[in-house]
Design a protein around this motif. Structure first.
Motif, short mmCIF file in Angstrom:
data_model
loop_
_atom_site.label_atom_id
_atom_site.label_comp_id
_atom_site.label_asym_id
_atom_site.label_seq_id
_atom_site.Cartn_x
_atom_site.Cartn_y
_atom_site.Cartn_z
N HIS A 248 0.83 -1.20 0.00
CA HIS A 248 0.00 0.00 0.00
C HIS A 248 0.87 1.26 0.00
O HIS A 248 0.62 2.20 -0.77
N ARG B 17 -3.55 4.79 -12.55
CA ARG B 17 -4.78 3.99 -12.46
C ARG B 17 -4.49 2.57 -11.98
O ARG B 17 -5.26 2.00 -11.20
N VAL B 18 -3.40 2.00 -12.45
CA VAL B 18 -3.02 0.67 -11.95
C VAL B 18 -2.71 0.76 -10.45
O VAL B 18 -3.10 -0.12 -9.67
N CYS B 19 -2.04 1.83 -10.05
CA CYS B 19 -1.74 2.03 -8.63
C CYS B 19 -3.02 2.17 -7.81
O CYS B 19 -3.09 1.70 -6.68
N TYR B 20 -4.07 2.82 -8.37
CA TYR B 20 -5.33 2.93 -7.64
C TYR B 20 -5.87 1.55 -7.31
O TYR B 20 -6.34 1.29 -6.20
N ILE B 21 -5.81 0.65 -8.29
CA ILE B 21 -6.32 -0.70 -8.08
C ILE B 21 -5.50 -1.42 -7.02
O ILE B 21 -6.05 -2.05 -6.11
N VAL B 22 -4.18 -1.32 -7.12
CA VAL B 22 -3.30 -1.95 -6.11
C VAL B 22 -3.58 -1.35 -4.73
O VAL B 22 -3.65 -2.08 -3.73
N MET C 14 -6.40 -0.06 -3.60
CA MET C 14 -7.69 -0.54 -3.08
C MET C 14 -7.59 -1.98 -2.60
O MET C 14 -8.11 -2.32 -1.54
N VAL C 15 -6.92 -2.83 -3.37
CA VAL C 15 -6.79 -4.23 -2.99
C VAL C 15 -5.94 -4.38 -1.74
O VAL C 15 -6.28 -5.13 -0.82
#
Length: 124
Positions: A8, A38-43, A45-46
């Motif tokens: 995170h 955008r890829v970092c946003y997904i990482v 959130m997960v």
């Protein structure tokens, strides 16, 4: 738990760097940096899901503020990218997400309080 927390943190730093670079590069290269963010946003959130119980135990009202602020930050970054693509971005639109991102990052570190073994801070 520590892996999720470090993932995170690293994703947050990379997203902030992608935002800064996206603001500074020519418009033709913006899409690449927007996609990195955008890829970092997904990482983010997960990797946030397993850390929520610790943050909730540490200070549940601030955990709610952090979650809402993080989603707001994603929106601010996307607005900045769109304004930059259209060439109509003011300095406030471009740099406000960075400043707000630093605040959200600091809030996340405060909620974690340096505990990397999942132990909540009982000293208060």
């Amino acid at each position: 738990m520590a892996v999720c927390r470090w993932t995170h943190i690293v994703a947050a730093v990379v997203a902030l760097v992608a935002m800064v670079i996206g603001v500074l590069v020519p418009v033709g290269q913006l899409e690449t940096w927007a996609m990195v963010a955008r890829v970092c946003y997904i990482v983010l959130m997960v990797s946030a899901v397993p850390t929520i119980p610790h943050a909730w135990r540490a200070n549940w009202p601030m955990a709610i503020v952090k979650i809402v602020a993080a989603f707001g930050l994603i929106g601010m970054c996307e607005v900045a990218f769109v304004h930059r693509l259209k060439g109509a971005a003011s300095l406030q639109v471009l740099w406000l997400p960075l400043l707000f991102g630093i605040v959200v990052f600091a809030l996340g570190l405060w909620l974690a309080r340096g505990h990397h073994r999942g132990k909540p801070n009982r000293a208060a």
